[in-house]
Write an enzyme that holds these catalytic residues in place. Sequence first.
Site, PDB file in Angstrom:
ATOM      1  N   ASP A 234       0.793  -1.232   0.000  1.00 20.85           N
ATOM      2  CA  ASP A 234       0.000   0.000   0.000  1.00 20.85           C
ATOM      3  C   ASP A 234       0.826   1.284   0.000  1.00 20.85           C
ATOM      4  O   ASP A 234       0.282   2.365  -0.261  1.00 20.85           O
ATOM      5  CB  ASP A 234      -0.996  -0.004   1.190  1.00 20.85           C
ATOM      6  CG  ASP A 234      -0.315  -0.184   2.555  1.00 20.85           C
ATOM      7  OD1 ASP A 234      -0.935  -0.777   3.459  1.00 20.85           O
ATOM      8  OD2 ASP A 234       0.844   0.274   2.720  1.00 20.85           O
TER       9      ASP A 234
ATOM     10  N   HIS B 199       6.500  -8.029  -1.356  1.00 19.01           N
ATOM     11  CA  HIS B 199       5.426  -8.390  -2.293  1.00 19.01           C
ATOM     12  C   HIS B 199       5.142  -7.295  -3.299  1.00 19.01           C
ATOM     13  O   HIS B 199       4.077  -7.267  -3.915  1.00 19.01           O
ATOM     14  CB  HIS B 199       4.148  -8.742  -1.510  1.00 19.01           C
ATOM     15  CG  HIS B 199       4.332  -9.946  -0.645  1.00 19.01           C
ATOM     16  ND1 HIS B 199       3.550 -10.191   0.464  1.00 19.01           N
ATOM     17  CD2 HIS B 199       5.231 -10.965  -0.701  1.00 19.01           C
ATOM     18  CE1 HIS B 199       3.945 -11.317   1.037  1.00 19.01           C
ATOM     19  NE2 HIS B 199       4.971 -11.807   0.351  1.00 19.01           N
TER      20      HIS B 199
ATOM     21  N   CYS C  55       6.976  -5.286 -22.926  1.00 21.82           N
ATOM     22  CA  CYS C  55       8.365  -4.785 -23.011  1.00 21.82           C
ATOM     23  C   CYS C  55       9.018  -4.708 -21.636  1.00 21.82           C
ATOM     24  O   CYS C  55      10.161  -4.291 -21.505  1.00 21.82           O
ATOM     25  CB  CYS C  55       8.375  -3.406 -23.687  1.00 21.82           C
ATOM     26  SG  CYS C  55       7.762  -2.111 -22.606  1.00 21.82           S
TER      27      CYS C  55
ATOM     28  N   CYS D 299       4.057   1.195 -25.176  1.00 17.07           N
ATOM     29  CA  CYS D 299       4.348   0.338 -26.337  1.00 17.07           C
ATOM     30  C   CYS D 299       3.078  -0.371 -26.800  1.00 17.07           C
ATOM     31  O   CYS D 299       3.100  -1.128 -27.771  1.00 17.07           O
ATOM     32  CB  CYS D 299       5.414  -0.710 -25.966  1.00 17.07           C
ATOM     33  SG  CYS D 299       4.763  -2.144 -25.103  1.00 17.07           S
TER      34      CYS D 299
ATOM     35  N   THR E 119       0.893  -9.395  11.154  1.00  9.34           N
ATOM     36  CA  THR E 119       0.869 -10.396  10.083  1.00  9.34           C
ATOM     37  C   THR E 119       0.352 -11.719  10.624  1.00  9.34           C
ATOM     38  O   THR E 119       0.660 -12.113  11.736  1.00  9.34           O
ATOM     39  CB  THR E 119       2.261 -10.586   9.436  1.00  9.34           C
ATOM     40  OG1 THR E 119       2.149 -11.555   8.384  1.00  9.34           O
ATOM     41  CG2 THR E 119       3.317 -11.039  10.425  1.00  9.34           C
ATOM     42  N   SER E 120      -0.423 -12.386   9.758  1.00 10.92           N
ATOM     43  CA  SER E 120      -0.997 -13.683  10.170  1.00 10.92           C
ATOM     44  C   SER E 120       0.041 -14.784  10.031  1.00 10.92           C
ATOM     45  O   SER E 120      -0.199 -15.927  10.397  1.00 10.92           O
ATOM     46  CB  SER E 120      -2.209 -14.007   9.283  1.00 10.92           C
ATOM     47  OG  SER E 120      -1.780 -14.074   7.926  1.00 10.92           O
TER      48      SER E 120
END
Length: 240
Positions: free
Chosen positions: A102, A117, A128, A148, A186-187
């Site tokens: 985030d 991550h 490209c 592109c 965090t899990s």
Amino acid sequence: MSLEQGRQWLHSARRLVALTGAGISAESGIPTFRGAGGLWRSYRAEDLATPQAFARDPLLVWEWYDWRRQLIARANPNPGHFALAALEQRALQFTLVTQNVDGLHDRAGSRAPLKLHGDIWRLRCQSCFAAWDDFQTPLPSLPPRCSCGGLARPGVVWFGEGLPAGVWDAAVEAVSVADLVLVVGTSAVVYPAAQLVPLAARAGARVIEINIEETPASSQAGLCLRGPSGEILPNLLSDA
Ligand code: BV8
Ligand code: ZN
């Protein structure tokens, strides 16, 4: 064992690592992956955050990311993010490792978070391989295209994809020499990120877990501070 114990460990730490997950952004109003409130419509993150889902329906996956980007753009870092940025200024050696995409750590002043991550604000061309920041919310058209003409994807790591090699190696190096690791929000179920906690403990680091509930990492922590990180982190840092 309490906040006072945590303050003492923090005070005597020379090489510090903080590993954060979606929980540190919960008090900023960003839904976590596995908590209540889920994520979006009837989908689970594991269903959409994959190369297969993107290949099958890039527009659906981009609608999810655009929705999250708009939510994050309206959110602000919370006292937990600011506390870690302040710690970075004070600690002799401090490494921030985050699973979050985030960008709230950057907005709170953390200088160089290791983004395991990736980053929801970065786009990468499927043709490209050009990569660029795009902070527009909402994106003017979905799915976004590269100059592109190629299809752009979110610059995040999906399930089944390897983590950015340099970032992962730096995170392993940091926890291998740390004397204190804060595991925040965090899990501890997503790998290889979750592996950093036993790695740190085996290398001799003290581990403090800050979470509102018990997780598989709790058994590796010498100290578990139960509660919202937006309250605990500022308290941990206050010398009062
Ligand atoms: C890989 C980016 C191989 C995208 C994300 C079976 C068993 C074990 C592993 C696997 C398996 N099958 C597959 C795997 C591997 C897989 C994996 O681990 N799956 C899990 C689900 C079992 N891993 C991968 O696929 C990884 N890649 O292995 O590749 C490889 C190797 C080399 C070459 C090629 C391939 C890639 C994983 C990365 C996936 N991408 N995100 C996006 O964001 O859209 S993961 C996603 O989950 C987010 O990054 C998130 O950060 C991460 C982890 O979740 P948490 O951050 O922990 O958030 P969560 O909601 O789970 O928990 C929130 C916590 O906060 C809770 O504990 C809650 O109590 C707490 N909390 C809530 N409020 C507060 C709070 N705490 C404090 N204060 C509060 N206020
Ligand atoms: Zn391109």
